[in-house]
Design a protein around this motif. Structure first.
Motif, short mmCIF file in Angstrom:
data_model
loop_
_atom_site.label_atom_id
_atom_site.label_comp_id
_atom_site.label_asym_id
_atom_site.label_seq_id
_atom_site.Cartn_x
_atom_site.Cartn_y
_atom_site.Cartn_z
N ARG A 165 0.84 -1.19 0.00
CA ARG A 165 0.00 0.00 0.00
C ARG A 165 0.87 1.23 0.00
O ARG A 165 2.01 1.21 0.45
CB ARG A 165 -0.92 0.01 1.22
N ARG A 167 3.12 4.23 0.46
CA ARG A 167 3.90 4.56 1.65
C ARG A 167 3.96 6.06 1.92
O ARG A 167 4.61 6.49 2.86
CB ARG A 167 5.32 4.01 1.50
N GLY A 171 -2.01 5.18 2.02
CA GLY A 171 -2.20 3.74 2.12
C GLY A 171 -3.09 3.16 1.04
O GLY A 171 -3.72 2.12 1.23
N SER A 348 -2.13 -4.62 6.29
CA SER A 348 -0.94 -3.80 6.03
C SER A 348 0.25 -4.75 5.90
O SER A 348 0.65 -5.36 6.89
CB SER A 348 -0.70 -2.81 7.16
N LYS A 352 7.81 -1.10 7.16
CA LYS A 352 7.69 0.35 7.04
C LYS A 352 8.92 1.00 7.64
O LYS A 352 9.39 0.59 8.70
CB LYS A 352 6.43 0.83 7.78
N SER A 414 -0.34 -0.42 11.94
CA SER A 414 -0.90 -0.69 10.62
C SER A 414 -1.69 0.56 10.24
O SER A 414 -2.01 1.38 11.10
CB SER A 414 -1.81 -1.91 10.65
N TYR A 415 -1.98 0.69 8.94
CA TYR A 415 -2.69 1.88 8.47
C TYR A 415 -3.99 2.08 9.25
O TYR A 415 -4.28 3.17 9.74
CB TYR A 415 -3.04 1.75 6.98
N MET A 424 -2.43 8.77 12.11
CA MET A 424 -2.32 8.06 10.83
C MET A 424 -0.87 7.65 10.59
O MET A 424 0.03 8.10 11.28
CB MET A 424 -2.86 8.90 9.69
N MET A 425 -0.69 6.76 9.64
CA MET A 425 0.64 6.27 9.32
C MET A 425 1.51 7.40 8.79
O MET A 425 2.65 7.55 9.18
CB MET A 425 0.54 5.16 8.27
#
Lengths: 546, 239
Positions: A165, A167, A171, A348, A352, A414-415, A424-425
């Motif tokens: 997803r 980055r 996502g 996810s 990361k 995870s997202y 959020m990510m």
């Protein structure tokens, strides 16, 4: 170029390596370079020459533990040295083949425990400006495989299967995005790599571009083949001069070896990449604003649809992915989509890269599998909060994200988990705060950022961020009332719901998440005219009695 | 394409209407005399979707959508007014008023201002958000026109009409965020602009008192942007 030639390049590079008994890799990422690691490299090289040891001294990209920099990695022993100075060259060279220099132990503790390198797999092992070293570590195998053995549809299938997803923060499933652009009819299509990393405290994309630019180029070329594009752009901030320089060299090297240009690897596929420099606008990380900027216009977003997949750069179908997304592509093709999807959580996948900063023992760049908990990253890898202070919050997702308190430390990354927790990510910035941070001031800092970075096109973002910033300032000064807090909450709702692009839509997040978890701090400022962390100078307005 | 496939049926505020496939929600609604407030939109100019006044609720969409750029779709269920949307619009309007020095009683466009009309239509009785009172310049260097940045809402109608209709590209935007300003050429005084043709189209399309003719005030300021759609149609006919 065919498989044999690729293997030949790899073999040659290996042969070069075999001539030496030792390799001394000196980190020359921005952080270590700012402490003159280039001079350290020269000193070590000079020392090695004079004492006659067969030692190859190499410049590499960021090795991760920036707080212990300048870093040096000695192979084949795998010894790491930290806080190296020019004067240490002699000791390092004389210790080759013997016991490591004890006083240069970087004391990284459990820094590398639990880390898993996919994007950063070459970091510390290759010279970012030498394409052959990248090839020696399996580079461009994926591109060759794609061009000679796979159809575009098969490539997209592997990417979809991997569960990769975007980055950059959103996502969005990468395979789906590629598939959409591939299916749109168009004589000319473009691939754009978004390297306009602008979140405060984030340096993932910069590090990837500085230490392994070929990987991004290969990822883009594979994407171009999959969607049918012939032209690519890397949009990178001008504030990253080293990344721009390494990327420029990397593009030249890739062309020289025939990985870019006409008829790549003796196939009918042609693709080339240009660099476009961002002029310092955060909003240009938004895809439509980025496209406008490449076209030479004011970098302002426009309403979507039409999405860039349908009408992007100069009205043609365009694929935009983040630096890290592209960097994930070559290993996915090499090992297959299933390999990638075996890492991470249900929705996810993979790993990361995070930039650990703030009040943390071991600042640096880390890469962890999705699903690891915040506690493992902050306390395990990062070593926790220094100076015996107490952990208060971790900010993820930059100005679009939020601050998570201690009770969320066991959240698996995870997202979706981060979004449901109110953050959020994002692109991967992780700012740790201890009990000396005032959460209202933190919210105010991010609001100031959004206010100054708003492009000014739509009114909720342009005027709303100013109003929210003023209200937060009022609270910090101890001049606010409960009525102001209500107005702030209402503005958060309106700006979030009505702004044109992601910048405005997510600008209230730092306020909302701190209101959710640290409401008592806001109330202390308002009701008691007191800053619990002792950061703000609350000066209650003197009441004048007539 | 057959005539049938070109028609979309949708409901706007419960009323079932038909529209051409290439129409936006705003166009379809206005054709059926359904009111959606707008500020940056102007018939005959391209859309920018910047003022956010025309946001409507579309069933199934995650966010509110700007009616001016959202195309109609078969079976769409659109709500143009509900307490939430009305509250958002009033607040956006308040943000407009508080952002610069919009004081109607001393404005040349008083009584002929789209921002003022919107406030009346939407029932905005007062501005709760604190006024910012920025210090902004007034450029009266042009022999016939004046630009008063204190009353500008940054709708960019002037920029668009100058580029799309007049083709002079005199107007542009500089700065960002709250510091944005519409400028002539590279921020030269309007009177010294070498590209300006003094056609006055920008003045006619300006929704507020930001651009006005020097010898007019009050009821004489009534602006006439109706020439735009006419001009567009005539030009398209020529091609």
């Amino acid at each position: 170029m065919n498989v044999e030639e690729l293997q030949q390049i790899a073999a040659q590079a290996q042969e070069e390596r075999d001539k030496f008994d030792y390799e001394v890799n000196v980190c020359m990422g921005t952080s270590c370079l700012s402490q003159h690691s280039d001079r350290i490299r020269d000193a070590i090289a000079k020392e090695a020459e004079s004492c006659g040891k067969k030692c190859h001294v190499r410049r590499t990209g960021c090795m991760g533990p920036c707080a212990a920099g300048p870093m040096v990695l000695v192979e084949p022993a795998g010894t790491q040295y930290g806080h190296v100075r020019e004067g240490d060259a002699k000791d390092i060279v004389s210790a080759l083949g013997g016991d490591p220099v004890a006083r240069l132990d970087p004391r990284l503790g459990s820094y590398f425990e639990g880390q898993h390198f996919v994007v950063l797999e070459n970091v510390g092992h290759i010279d970012p400006e030498k394409v052959d070293e990248y090839v020696a570590r399996g580079g461009y195998e994926a591109l060759l495989k794609v061009l000679t053995e796979m159809t575009p549809a098969q490539v997209i299938e592997q990417i979809s299967k991997s569960g990769l997803r975007g980055r950059g923060g959103g996502g969005y499933p990468t395979g789906l995005k590629w598939d959409t652009v591939a299916k749109v009819k168009g004589a000319q299509k473009y691939v754009i790599c978004n390297g306009d990393e602008g979140d405060p405290g984030a340096f993932m994309d910069r590090s990837v571009l500085e230490s392994d630019p070929q990987r991004v180029i290969e990822g883009m070329a594979i994407a171009a083949y999959a969607i049918g594009a012939t032209k690519g752009y890397v949009y990178v901030r001008a504030e990253y001069p080293l990344a721009v320089q390494r990327l420029t060299v990397a593009l030249r090297e890739a062309r020289r070896r025939g990985f870019l240009g006409n008829a790549i690897c003796e196939t009918t596929f042609s693709f080339d990449i240009d660099i476009r420099l961002g002029a310092g606008a955060f909003v240009c990380g938004e895809e439509t604003a980025l496209i406008a900027s490449i076209e030479g216009k004011r970098g302002t977003p426009r309403p979507r649809p039409p999405y860039p997949a349908v009408s992007g750069l100069w009205g043609d179908p365009t694929l935009i992915n983040n630096v890290e997304t592209f960097a994930n592509v070559p290993p996915i093709i090499r090992h297959g989509g299933e390999w990638f999807s075996s890492m991470g959580t249900a929705r996810s996948k993979g790993t990361k890269v995070f930039a650990l900063t703030g009040k943390i023992q071991r600042t640096g760049l880390v890469e962890v599998p999705m699903g690891m908990t915040l506690r493992q990253i902050i306390f395990g890898i990062g070593g926790g909060v220094p100076d015996g202070r107490k952990f208060k919050a971790v900010q993820t997702g930059g100005p679009s994200g939020g601050c998570l308190p201690e009770e969320h430390l066991d959240l698996s990354i995870s997202y979706d988990a981060l979004i449901s927790a109110g953050s959020m990510m994002g692109s991967g910035g992780m700012i740790v705060m201890d009990d000396t941070s005032c959460m209202v001031s933190v919210a105010r800092f991010f609001m100031e950022f959004c206010m100054t970075e708003s492009c000014g096109k739509c009114v909720p973002c342009r005027a709303g961020t100013v109003q929210m910033y003023n209200l937060l300032t009022k609270i910090c000064k101890g001049e606010a009332t409960r009525r102001d807090l209500d107005q702030l909450t209402e503005l958060c709702e309106v700006v979030g719901a009505t702004s044109l692009c992601g910048l405005g839509q997510t600008a209230p997040n730092p306020v909302l998440s701190t209101l959710r978890y640290f409401r008592h701090e806001y109330l202390a400022h308002i009701d008691e005219k007191r800053c619990p962390a002792g950061v703000c100078e609350c000066s209650p307005a003197v009441e004048v009695h007539a | 394409m057959s005539a049938e496939s070109n028609v979309r049926t949708l409901t706007i505020d419960g009323e079932e209407i038909s529209a051409r496939a290439d129409q936006t929600i705003l166009e379809a609604a206005r054709e059926h005399k359904l009111a959606i407030p707008t500020l940056c939109h102007l018939d005959g100019l391209s859309e920018v979707g910047a003022c956010r006044m025309c946001l409507v609720e579309v069933k199934g969409a995650r966010r509110l959508l700007p009616a001016c750029v959202t195309r109609v779709e078969e079976g769409m269920e659109v709500t143009t007014h509900n307490p939430k949307i009305d509250r958002y619009r009033t607040m956006i309007l308040e943000l407009f008023f508080a952002e610069r020095n919009h004081i109607c009683s001393i404005c040349v466009a008083n009584g002929n201002c789209e921002l003022q009309s919107l406030a009346l239509t939407l029932g905005m009785t007062h501005v709760e958000i604190p006024y910012q009172y920025p210090q902004l310049p007034v450029d009266a260097s042009h022999p016939r026109f004046t630009v008063d940045h204190n009353r500008c809402v940054l709708c960019t109608r002037c920029v668009r009409v100058c580029s799309e209709i007049e083709g002079a590209n005199t107007w542009g935007v500089m700065g960002r965020g709250a510091q944005s300003l519409v400028i002539t050429d590279l921020k030269e005084p309007w009177g010294e602009s070498e590209t300006c043709t003094s056609c006055g189209k920008c003045v006619q399309v300006c929704p507020t008192g930001a651009l006005f003719e020097k010898d007019r005030a009050g009821s004489k300021v009534r602006k006439q942007p109706d020439f735009l759609p006419y001009l567009r149609i005539m030009r398209e006919g020529e091609q």
